[in-house]
Design a protein around this motif. Structure first.
Motif, short mmCIF file in Angstrom:
data_model
loop_
_atom_site.label_atom_id
_atom_site.label_comp_id
_atom_site.label_asym_id
_atom_site.label_seq_id
_atom_site.Cartn_x
_atom_site.Cartn_y
_atom_site.Cartn_z
N ARG A 35 0.79 -1.26 0.06
CA ARG A 35 0.04 -0.13 -0.10
C ARG A 35 0.90 1.33 -0.12
O ARG A 35 0.39 2.46 -0.16
N TRP A 88 -4.92 3.59 -2.50
CA TRP A 88 -3.66 3.43 -1.97
C TRP A 88 -2.78 4.68 -2.33
O TRP A 88 -1.83 5.22 -1.62
N ASN A 114 -9.46 2.32 3.52
CA ASN A 114 -8.10 2.72 3.32
C ASN A 114 -7.71 3.92 4.17
O ASN A 114 -6.75 4.55 3.87
#
Length: 201
Positions: A35, A88, A114
């Protein structure tokens, strides 16, 4: 996952509509499963010339917006393929909040997973925020997830809606694994009971 409660920062204006995930992070950069490290390739084809130099007119290459933490985007942001590399890359660049009039569903949900807050606002409110973002680095916008408010640099307060469960997860920094771990005691109790009742399993 990082918690998101309140954020005050520079907002970069990107009024283009239909920015898809391939524009956010081109497929050539999808070889990694990490990531981190994708921020340098965010909007790669829009940020850089073919020879590698920066395009000076691209918003995130301008001095006022290099440290932007909020992105004010055009309609239908994040459309196209469902690649999770897109959020990401956005997060790795340093952007924690994206404001638009609409998002592609998969991208929208991936943002929450995320640590990114995607906010949908009405067009008239979007116009106000976009105009504020064009003022540059001295115009800082505040986003308060706890009370669901955006505050412009001029003090205009704009309320926004967000799903209660998604809000809870962001406020407490819970991704899918974190949500499961919240129920660790219940899972342990179930497994213990099952082992006693069915020791042959």
């Amino acid at each position: 996952m990082d918690k998101f409660e309140r954020l005050t920062g520079v907002a970069a204006p990107m009024p283009l509509i239909n920015i898809d995930t391939d524009m956010i992070i081109p497929k050539v950069h999808l070889k990694t499963i990490k990531r981190s490290g994708l921020g340098k390739n965010l909007f790669d084809e829009m940020r850089y010339h073919d020879h590698g130099g920066e395009k000076e007119d691209f918003v995130l290459n301008q001095p006022a917006y290099r440290q932007a933490e909020i992105l004010v985007a055009g309609d239908n942001f994040g459309c196209g393929s469902s690649r999770e590399h897109a959020p990401w890359a956005i997060k790795d660049f340093g952007i924690r909040c994206v404001i638009s009039t609409s998002f592609a569903d998969i991208f929208y949900n991936n943002c929450f997973k995320n640590g990114i807050l995607p906010i949908v606002v009405a067009e008239e409110h979007h116009d106000i925020i976009m105009e504020d973002a064009h003022k540059g680095e001295n115009a800082r916008i505040s986003v308060h997830l706890d009370v669901q408010e955006i505050i412009t640099s001029d003090g205009v307060i704009i309320e926004f809606e967000v799903d209660a469960h998604k809000k809870h997860c962001l406020l407490h920094g819970l991704d899918d694994i974190g949500q499961t771990m919240e129920k660790a005691h219940a899972i342990d109790a179930f497994e213990s009971k099952a082992a006693q009742e069915r020791p042959w399993v």
